[in-house]
Scaffold this active site. Structure first.
Site, mmCIF file in Angstrom:
data_model
loop_
_atom_site.group_PDB
_atom_site.id
_atom_site.type_symbol
_atom_site.label_atom_id
_atom_site.label_comp_id
_atom_site.label_asym_id
_atom_site.label_seq_id
_atom_site.Cartn_x
_atom_site.Cartn_y
_atom_site.Cartn_z
ATOM 1 N N ASP A 152 2.996 10.217 -0.685
ATOM 2 C CA ASP A 152 1.938 9.409 -1.308
ATOM 3 C C ASP A 152 0.635 10.195 -1.205
ATOM 4 O O ASP A 152 0.656 11.390 -0.859
ATOM 5 C CB ASP A 152 1.833 8.023 -0.627
ATOM 6 C CG ASP A 152 1.416 6.937 -1.614
ATOM 7 O OD1 ASP A 152 0.332 7.078 -2.222
ATOM 8 O OD2 ASP A 152 2.165 5.962 -1.791
ATOM 9 N N HIS B 113 0.105 8.634 -7.286
ATOM 10 C CA HIS B 113 0.231 8.616 -5.815
ATOM 11 C C HIS B 113 0.663 9.983 -5.293
ATOM 12 O O HIS B 113 1.479 10.072 -4.370
ATOM 13 C CB HIS B 113 1.218 7.532 -5.370
ATOM 14 C CG HIS B 113 0.649 6.135 -5.400
ATOM 15 N ND1 HIS B 113 -0.285 5.697 -4.499
ATOM 16 C CD2 HIS B 113 0.875 5.098 -6.240
ATOM 17 C CE1 HIS B 113 -0.598 4.436 -4.781
ATOM 18 N NE2 HIS B 113 0.074 4.050 -5.834
ATOM 19 N N GLU C 15 1.365 2.322 -10.305
ATOM 20 C CA GLU C 15 -0.088 2.504 -10.190
ATOM 21 C C GLU C 15 -0.534 3.927 -10.543
ATOM 22 O O GLU C 15 -1.442 4.460 -9.912
ATOM 23 C CB GLU C 15 -0.542 2.166 -8.756
ATOM 24 C CG GLU C 15 -0.244 0.742 -8.374
ATOM 25 C CD GLU C 15 -0.580 0.413 -6.920
ATOM 26 O OE1 GLU C 15 -1.076 -0.685 -6.679
ATOM 27 O OE2 GLU C 15 -0.344 1.266 -6.031
HETATM 28 C C1 ACM Z 1 3.513 -1.024 -5.010
HETATM 29 O O1 ACM Z 1 3.326 -1.934 -4.201
HETATM 30 N N1 ACM Z 1 2.486 -0.333 -5.467
HETATM 31 C C2 ACM Z 1 4.839 -0.698 -5.482
#
Ligand code: ACM
Ligand code: ZN
Length: 624
Positions: A200, A274, A341
């Site tokens: 991440d 991410h 995201e």
């Molecule tokens: C997430 O909670 N962004 C998968």
């Protein structure tokens, strides 16, 4: 005197018959019988000959009971048409259960027989057997306890094949030893997928040979203790001293440990978003070129480029290298590619990304993301793996064989199931273990809200969806606000007991009051095992409301039925000799500045005193 004795034994018998099990998840069906099987040092565990996995389950049981009891049980191969005294027989039989993970468990005064169609079923039967023993069985050192198991006949099998927990090891790094402990805790509750969120923005945690910067640079960040999202960025020349990673040897060790507990380890490597830790390691894979720092918990999002460049072929060469290593390491048929995201703002100003969109006739950034995910899927499939992604992978068109993990509610999962794709339900509002489990003033800082009782109401199969597409469900522990292993356990338990029951037990056996009673029994087991957990379910909750006259009033409640609430408005600590809450919201009169409340069960203090200022209550009313 004589009649007294008869009365007592009748009572004991009635008690034994009426007793309920303290097993979590609740078995599909069971029948208590009188009597019990007393454990002794000389017990033999009999396993079917020539089945290494069954031998390993037998050994697991012997190893589990040895430390607290001091018993050294023998594990022997053999078959037993009828039970011999003092034996625990594990038998494989296709007739034991139609479900490969199902089992039958019979405890009699002579001994124990567990039958299952597979070694996994035997393992779950063993987990149930251990839960039938007193809590001290969970201790790591010798205990004095009555080592007996009540006579019972249990027939059990899981409702869902996917019973997962995700742990984010990027936001905070958790050492290998803790990962194994977490897997042990999952196994107790018959969960079978450990989803390892390995990469991440805040740390890359998996060694990839040939990409050394990922672990030399990407695994480390500057140390911070402030609130996540508000931390100071790295200063020039500051040492990146916090973090860590798993070597490939560590990963093999964890996978082998999980396999012995019938848990599949699902690796997640995040893309296209991410990805800041990867880009800090190889900035040429970004749209802007960097340089970047591994983020220590700042509010960088949308200000710093954290998505791989979708127009650069080197990105896909990198992904190929990473997936080659991941596919070789992990036996799981699936690999999770994240996909959530993804900030696409930098793609819009990147000549390479724009070029890609023109060449591939892509109409928008969502379609560019789907292009990315489709290529990731092709790479994975070339290595014999199948792709899972968070529900954002639906947005620009779903990759042909993708499995969707639905987190922004159930909608993504419903849409995917209607397209005949496989789905794992993991919605924020029922299974996000990083959320507050009680009042934020009583809990360590985080966000959101997920009560134990809400988790217990999770239903993975929505109306109108064909159940065959719902593999199961999963709880997710994101660790922005989880800096150490003890707190990871605190956030996981008991909510994951609720999740385990939702995913294993028949819907018809779900019973909140009985579940909470069993949770109380399991807290004793967790104490013996020295596993941390939250007791927030025993606390009181307050909700500000306006009464008929438009004045501020406070509703008080507990998650448990049968609790009594006591409160004060004068700043003193309430107890059961002060004002009792009778169900009507309490009007905040005059110049009261604080409300305090506490819950009692069976006349005994059960939870913590909740203190909310009138100012705080007014603010909450406004934000409702
Ligand atoms: C997430 O909670 N962004 C998968
Ligand atoms: Zn780009």
């Amino acid at each position: 005197m004589r009649t007294m004795v008869v009365c007592f034994s009748l009572l004991a018998l009635a008690g034994a018959r009426a007793a309920t099990l303290d097993v979590i998840p609740q078995p599909a069906s069971y029948e208590m019988r009188p009597g019990s099987f007393r454990l002794q040092g000389g017990v033999s565990i009999v396993v079917p000959p020539g089945v290494p996995e069954a031998l390993q389950v037998g050994t697991y049981l012997a190893n589990a009971v040895a430390p607290p009891t001091g018993f050294r049980w023998r594990v022997v191969e053999g078959t037993r048409p009828s039970l011999r005294r003092g034996e625990i027989v594990l038998a494989l039989s296709g007739r034991a259960s139609a479900n490969p993970e199902g089992y039958q468990l019979e405890v009699s005064e002579r001994g124990v027989r567990i039958q299952a169609a597979s070694a996994a079923g035997l393992f779950y039967g063993v987990q149930t057997l251990i839960q039938l023993l007193p809590p001290e069985i969970e201790a790591k050192r010798r205990q004095e306890a009555g080592w007996s198991i009540p006579c019972v006949r249990i027939t059990d099998s899981p409702r869902f094949a996917w019973r997962g927990l995700m742990l984010d090891v990027s936001r905070h790094f958790f050492p290998k030893e803790f990962i194994k402990r977490y897997i042990d805790e999952m196994a107790r509750y018959k969960m079978n997928v450990f989803h390892w969120h390995l990469t991440d923005d805040n740390g890359w945690r998996i060694e990839i040979k040939g990409l050394p910067q990922l672990t030399q640079t990407g695994a480390w960040r500057v140390p911070r203790l402030g609130k996540w999202g508000r931390r100071e960025p790295a200063r020039d020349g500051e040492a990146a001293s916090e973090g860590g990673f798993y070597t490939q040897e560590d990963i093999r060790e964890v996978i082998a440990y999980a396999k012995e507990r019938f848990i599949t380890v699902l690796p997640e490597v995040e893309m296209p978003g991410h990805a800041l830790a990867a880009l800090a390691s190889y900035p040429e894979l970004s749209c802007t070129g960097g340089p970047f720092h591994v983020d220590p918990g700042t509010d960088f999002y949308q200000k710093v480029d954290n998505s791989f460049c979708a127009g650069n072929e080197r990105t896909f060469e990198f992904i190929d290298k990473v997936f080659t290593a991941v596919a070789a390491l992990f036996p799981s048929q699936y690999v999770h590619i994240g996909g959530d995201e993804c900030f696409k703002g930098f793609w819009k100003n990147c000549p390479k990304c724009q070029r890609r969109m023109a060449d591939e006739h892509l109409n928008n950034a969502e379609e560019l993301q789907s292009y990315f995910v489709r290529r990731a899927e092709k790479i994975l499939e070339s290595k014999g793996k199948r792709l899972i992604g968070w529900d954002e992978i639906l947005e620009g068109g779903l990759a042909p064989n993708a499995t969707v993990m639905s987190w922004r509610g159930m909608e993504g999962g419903i849409a995917a199931a209607k397209m005949k794709h496989q789905v794992i339900m993991s919605p924020t509002n029922f299974v996000y273990l990083d959320y507050y489990q009680g009042d934020p003033t009583l809990e360590p800082s985080t966000f959101g809200r997920l009560l134990l009782s809400t988790c217990y109401q999770f239903e993975p199969v929505p109306e109108g969806v064909e159940p065959q597409y719902i593999l199961g469900g999963q709880g997710n522990l994101w660790t922005e606000s989880v800096p150490n292993p003890r707190h990871a356990e605190y956030m996981t338990w008991p909510r994951s007991m609720a999740l385990a029951e939702v995913l294993w037990s028949p819907k018809t056996t779900r019973n909140w009051d009985d579940f909470v009673r069993r949770v109380g029994a399991h807290f004793k087991r967790m104490d013996a095992a020295e596993v941390n957990y939250a007791r927030t379910v025993y606390d009181v909750a307050m909700a500000p409301v306006l009464d008929a006259a438009g004045r501020l009033a406070v509703k008080m409640s507990t998650e448990l039925s049968g609790s009594d609430i006591y409160y004060t408005l004068d700043g003193t600590n309430p107890d059961r000799f002060l004002q009792k809450y009778v169900g009507e919201p309490v009007a905040i009169s005059g110049d009261a500045y604080v409300v305090k409340a506490v819950a009692y069960r069976d006349g005994r203090l059960s939870g913590r005193v909740l203190t909310l200022t009138v100012e705080e209550l007014r603010a909450r009313l406004k934000n409702k």
